[in-house]
Design an enzyme around this catalytic site. Structure first.
Site, PDB file in Angstrom:
ATOM      1  N   TYR A   1     -23.081 -22.483  -9.564  1.00  0.00           N
ATOM      2  CA  TYR A   1     -22.813 -22.294 -10.999  1.00  0.00           C
ATOM      3  C   TYR A   1     -24.127 -22.133 -11.767  1.00  0.00           C
ATOM      4  O   TYR A   1     -24.292 -21.191 -12.559  1.00  0.00           O
ATOM      5  CB  TYR A   1     -22.019 -23.476 -11.554  1.00  0.00           C
ATOM      6  CG  TYR A   1     -21.775 -23.364 -13.046  1.00  0.00           C
ATOM      7  CD1 TYR A   1     -20.850 -22.450 -13.548  1.00  0.00           C
ATOM      8  CD2 TYR A   1     -22.486 -24.144 -13.963  1.00  0.00           C
ATOM      9  CE1 TYR A   1     -20.633 -22.322 -14.918  1.00  0.00           C
ATOM     10  CE2 TYR A   1     -22.277 -24.026 -15.333  1.00  0.00           C
ATOM     11  CZ  TYR A   1     -21.346 -23.117 -15.802  1.00  0.00           C
ATOM     12  OH  TYR A   1     -21.140 -22.976 -17.163  1.00  0.00           O
TER      13      TYR A   1
ATOM     14  N   SER B   1     -25.541 -21.013 -20.133  1.00  0.00           N
ATOM     15  CA  SER B   1     -25.341 -22.462 -20.127  1.00  0.00           C
ATOM     16  C   SER B   1     -26.712 -23.119 -20.058  1.00  0.00           C
ATOM     17  O   SER B   1     -27.690 -22.488 -19.639  1.00  0.00           O
ATOM     18  CB  SER B   1     -24.523 -22.855 -18.882  1.00  0.00           C
ATOM     19  OG  SER B   1     -24.591 -24.238 -18.643  1.00  0.00           O
TER      20      SER B   1
HETATM   21  N1  LIG Z   1     -17.445 -26.175 -21.410  1.00  0.00           N
HETATM   22  C1  LIG Z   1     -18.686 -26.337 -21.088  1.00  0.00           C
HETATM   23  O1  LIG Z   1     -19.177 -27.474 -20.933  1.00  0.00           O
HETATM   24  C2  LIG Z   1     -19.607 -25.136 -20.946  1.00  0.00           C
HETATM   25  C3  LIG Z   1     -20.982 -25.360 -21.035  1.00  0.00           C
HETATM   26  C4  LIG Z   1     -21.833 -24.287 -20.895  1.00  0.00           C
HETATM   27  C5  LIG Z   1     -21.343 -23.023 -20.683  1.00  0.00           C
HETATM   28  N2  LIG Z   1     -19.986 -22.832 -20.586  1.00  0.00           N
HETATM   29  C6  LIG Z   1     -19.516 -21.468 -20.319  1.00  0.00           C
HETATM   30  O2  LIG Z   1     -18.719 -21.041 -21.394  1.00  0.00           O
HETATM   31  C7  LIG Z   1     -17.756 -20.086 -20.938  1.00  0.00           C
HETATM   32  C8  LIG Z   1     -16.372 -20.494 -21.457  1.00  0.00           C
HETATM   33  O3  LIG Z   1     -16.046 -21.745 -20.879  1.00  0.00           O
HETATM   34  P1  LIG Z   1     -15.055 -22.769 -21.592  1.00  0.00           P
HETATM   35  O4  LIG Z   1     -15.774 -24.046 -21.721  1.00  0.00           O
HETATM   36  O5  LIG Z   1     -14.452 -22.159 -22.771  1.00  0.00           O
HETATM   37  O6  LIG Z   1     -14.004 -22.946 -20.408  1.00  0.00           O
HETATM   38  P2  LIG Z   1     -12.404 -22.747 -20.380  1.00  0.00           P
HETATM   39  O7  LIG Z   1     -11.797 -23.427 -21.535  1.00  0.00           O
HETATM   40  O8  LIG Z   1     -12.001 -23.147 -19.010  1.00  0.00           O
HETATM   41  O9  LIG Z   1     -12.228 -21.159 -20.564  1.00  0.00           O
HETATM   42  C9  LIG Z   1     -12.559 -20.248 -19.559  1.00  0.00           C
HETATM   43  C10 LIG Z   1     -11.955 -18.908 -19.921  1.00  0.00           C
HETATM   44  O10 LIG Z   1     -12.322 -17.949 -18.913  1.00  0.00           O
HETATM   45  C11 LIG Z   1     -11.165 -17.198 -18.578  1.00  0.00           C
HETATM   46  N3  LIG Z   1     -11.275 -16.720 -17.188  1.00  0.00           N
HETATM   47  C12 LIG Z   1     -11.676 -17.412 -16.102  1.00  0.00           C
HETATM   48  N4  LIG Z   1     -11.594 -16.642 -15.003  1.00  0.00           N
HETATM   49  C13 LIG Z   1     -11.137 -15.434 -15.412  1.00  0.00           C
HETATM   50  C14 LIG Z   1     -10.819 -14.230 -14.744  1.00  0.00           C
HETATM   51  N5  LIG Z   1     -10.972 -14.088 -13.409  1.00  0.00           N
HETATM   52  N6  LIG Z   1     -10.370 -13.167 -15.475  1.00  0.00           N
HETATM   53  C15 LIG Z   1     -10.191 -13.275 -16.807  1.00  0.00           C
HETATM   54  N7  LIG Z   1     -10.477 -14.406 -17.498  1.00  0.00           N
HETATM   55  C16 LIG Z   1     -10.937 -15.467 -16.806  1.00  0.00           C
HETATM   56  C17 LIG Z   1      -9.995 -18.177 -18.744  1.00  0.00           C
HETATM   57  O11 LIG Z   1      -8.804 -17.469 -19.017  1.00  0.00           O
HETATM   58  P3  LIG Z   1      -7.518 -17.380 -18.032  1.00  0.00           P
HETATM   59  O12 LIG Z   1      -7.529 -18.574 -17.154  1.00  0.00           O
HETATM   60  O13 LIG Z   1      -6.364 -17.299 -18.966  1.00  0.00           O
HETATM   61  O14 LIG Z   1      -7.745 -16.087 -17.304  1.00  0.00           O
HETATM   62  C18 LIG Z   1     -10.432 -18.926 -20.008  1.00  0.00           C
HETATM   63  O15 LIG Z   1     -10.018 -18.211 -21.153  1.00  0.00           O
HETATM   64  C19 LIG Z   1     -17.877 -20.055 -19.422  1.00  0.00           C
HETATM   65  O16 LIG Z   1     -18.659 -18.944 -19.044  1.00  0.00           O
HETATM   66  C20 LIG Z   1     -18.618 -21.336 -19.093  1.00  0.00           C
HETATM   67  O17 LIG Z   1     -19.371 -21.221 -17.914  1.00  0.00           O
HETATM   68  C21 LIG Z   1     -19.108 -23.857 -20.729  1.00  0.00           C
END
Ligand SMILES: NC(=O)c1ccc[n+]([C@@H]2O[C@H](COP(=O)([O-])OP(=O)(O)OC[C@H]3O[C@@H](n4cnc5c(N)ncnc54)[C@H](OP(=O)(O)O)[C@@H]3O)[C@@H](O)[C@H]2O)c1
Length: 253
Positions: free
Chosen positions: A148, A135
């Site tokens: 985080y 991130s």
């Molecule tokens: N959105 C942003 O602004 C942003 C910015 C920078 C980086 N990121 C990073 O990008 C990645 C994806 O985030 P996103 O934005 O796509 O968020 P999201 O839509 O909330 O997706 C998060 C995913 O992680 C899975 N997950 C969470 N805890 C888990 C666990 N204990 N076991 C298995 N699966 C788990 C969830 O699946 P289930 O709940 O179905 O298990 C979901 O598929 C993350 O690492 C986040 O830190 C996001």
């Protein structure tokens, strides 16, 4: 058997990686989809043209992860691509948030990502690729997002080091460092605290982050930064002392 493994496949960036890779792959035998929410994975698999396999598992659950590792041992696939997207963040003052929930960020974002990477590497071959979701929060300490941001600094540092180690085996690692992305991430992240107002200015769609990440991974870049604003932020955090940026950030609240 050639496979791609994608964690966090049920939502946001992980789901988008599945869809874009599904459109790109022609010779992938299976795409392995990992997350806890089964219905979401089933729905996604139905929309994909490549053969998929669903693993309903919590990446922090050692026993469930042991089961996944056993499948790797039994089937001995070639892991052509690993995308580690499972992750979450919680905003708010460190001292006010639940300890357990904060440790949860270390468990998913760092520990589980490290294990998944470790378990998949033995099954990788020349030109296999790893994409790790870090991130822009990795670039400097972030008050009110302290744990985080620290987990994402870990992911970035770990991935850059791994990129150097694995280069000689011609396995390529890319750490993806987006700013805010329009996903369900904020439903959880903003449960206790609010994002800086600048989020509205810099937010991007997951399609763009994933497209850029896949291009950068193909070019074997160790770091992928999407959008002009976040690239500028990256340069600033490399050139300006962090104490100065942190002072400036106090006025952005
Ligand atoms: N959105 C942003 O602004 C942003 C910015 C920078 C980086 N990121 C990073 O990008 C990645 C994806 O985030 P996103 O934005 O796509 O968020 P999201 O839509 O909330 O997706 C998060 C995913 O992680 C899975 N997950 C969470 N805890 C888990 C666990 N204990 N076991 C298995 N699966 C788990 C969830 O699946 P289930 O709940 O179905 O298990 C979901 O598929 C993350 O690492 C986040 O830190 C996001």
């Amino acid at each position: 058997m050639n496979i791609a493994v994608i964690t966090g496949a049920s939502s946001g960036l992980g789901r988008e990686f599945c869809l874009q890779l599904d459109a790109l792959f022609h010779r992938m035998d299976e795409i392995w989809l990992i997350a806890r929410r089964e219905e979401r994975l089933t729905e996604l698999a139905a929309a994909m043209r490549n053969k998929t396999r669903i693993f309903v598992l919590d990446v922090t659950n050692e026993k469930q992860m042991d089961g996944f590792v056993k499948t790797l041992e039994e089937e001995k696939p070639v892991v052509r691509m690993l995308v580690n997207c499972a992750g979450f963040g919680l905003m708010g003052d460190f001292a006010d948030l639940e300890y357990k929930e904060q440790i949860g960020m270390l468990e998913v974002n760092c520990k589980a990502l490290t294990r998944m990477t470790y378990e998949c590497i033995p099954y990788m071959r020349k030109n296999s690729r790893i994409i790790q979701l870090a991130s822009s929060a990795a670039f400097l300490p972030q008050p009110c997002f302290a744990v985080y941001a620290a987990t994402k600094s870990y992911v970035l540092s770990f991935s850059r080091a791994l990129s150097e180690e694995l280069r000689k085996r011609q396995i390529y690692v890319t750490a993806v460092c987006p700013g805010p992305v329009e996903t369900e991430f904020f439903d959880i992240a903003e449960r206790y605290g609010k994002t800086l107002a600048v989020k509205k200015l810099t937010i991007v769609q997951p399609e763009r982050v994933v497209r850029d990440a896949l291009t950068d991974s193909r070019k074997r870049k160790p770091v992928s930064v999407c959008s002009v604003w976040i690239k500028l932020f990256y340069v600033c955090t490399s050139l300006i002392p962090h104490t100065v940026i942190l002072k400036m950030m106090r006025f952005l609240k």
